[in-house]
Design a protein around this motif. Structure first.
Motif, short mmCIF file in Angstrom:
data_model
loop_
_atom_site.label_atom_id
_atom_site.label_comp_id
_atom_site.label_asym_id
_atom_site.label_seq_id
_atom_site.Cartn_x
_atom_site.Cartn_y
_atom_site.Cartn_z
N TRP A 16 -1.27 -4.04 3.20
CA TRP A 16 -0.35 -3.31 2.32
C TRP A 16 0.02 -4.06 1.05
O TRP A 16 0.17 -3.45 0.00
CB TRP A 16 0.92 -2.94 3.08
N ASP A 17 0.19 -5.36 1.11
CA ASP A 17 0.67 -6.12 -0.05
C ASP A 17 -0.44 -6.82 -0.82
O ASP A 17 -0.15 -7.63 -1.69
CB ASP A 17 1.73 -7.13 0.41
N ARG A 134 2.68 2.97 3.31
CA ARG A 134 3.11 1.67 3.84
C ARG A 134 4.25 1.92 4.83
O ARG A 134 5.15 2.71 4.56
CB ARG A 134 3.57 0.79 2.69
N PRO A 135 4.21 1.28 5.97
CA PRO A 135 5.24 1.53 6.99
C PRO A 135 6.68 1.36 6.49
O PRO A 135 7.57 2.04 6.97
CB PRO A 135 4.93 0.50 8.08
N THR A 136 6.91 0.51 5.49
CA THR A 136 8.28 0.31 4.99
C THR A 136 8.64 1.27 3.86
O THR A 136 9.75 1.25 3.37
CB THR A 136 8.45 -1.13 4.48
N SER A 137 7.70 2.14 3.47
CA SER A 137 7.94 3.07 2.37
C SER A 137 8.98 4.11 2.78
O SER A 137 8.99 4.59 3.91
CB SER A 137 6.64 3.76 1.98
N THR A 138 9.83 4.48 1.84
CA THR A 138 10.83 5.53 2.10
C THR A 138 10.39 6.85 1.48
O THR A 138 11.07 7.84 1.60
CB THR A 138 12.20 5.13 1.52
#
Length: 141
Positions: A16-17, A134-138
């Motif tokens: 992701w990064d 991305r799993p942390t995306s809102t």
């Protein structure tokens, strides 16, 4: 669909990064599942090609169809593991001066008909993955 390459392994860790690795993930998916299946062109010079009857010379100007599906899934070029998802192992073949990936109307960076939107399409795909999946995306798609 029957004969389609299997999806990436369930345990594949998305980078992701890391934009460079994400681009390789996108390109490996393009190799295995092209958005455009083929392109047509005319031979610029006489060219010898193998046919069912042996080697045959075709004159300049002969209409030719290039199948991205067949070229990008050819085990002679990509290896016996051609259907496996291996973006990092195939990095040099997917991106850079020696790339062999047939996509965006070219072979790697070579080709006088390369899609003018290639860079924009790749950047958008990477941005979409980072911002929406991305799993942390809102954000939601």
């Amino acid at each position: 669909p029957p004969g389609a390459p299997p999806p990436p392994p369930a345990d594949f860790a998305m980078p992701w990064d890391d934009r460079e690795k994400l681009r390789l993930v996108v390109l490996e998916n393009v190799r295995r599942n092209p958005a455009v299946y083929e392109t047509v062109m005319k031979l610029a010079e006489p060219t010898k090609l193998p046919t069912a009857g042996g080697l045959r010379e075709f004159p300049a100007g002969t209409p030719t169809l290039l199948s991205y599906v067949n070229a990008n899934m050819d085990p002679n070029m990509w290896g016996d593991d051609v259907k496996e998802f291996k973006p990092y192992e195939r990095a040099a073949m997917l991106w850079g001066p020696e790339a062999k990936l047939f996509s965006f109307n070219s072979c790697g960076d070579r080709g006088d008909r390369r899609c003018p939107g290639r860079e924009v399409a790749l950047q958008l795909a990477v941005n979409l993955l980072q911002e929406c999946y991305r799993p942390t995306s809102t954000r939601t798609v």
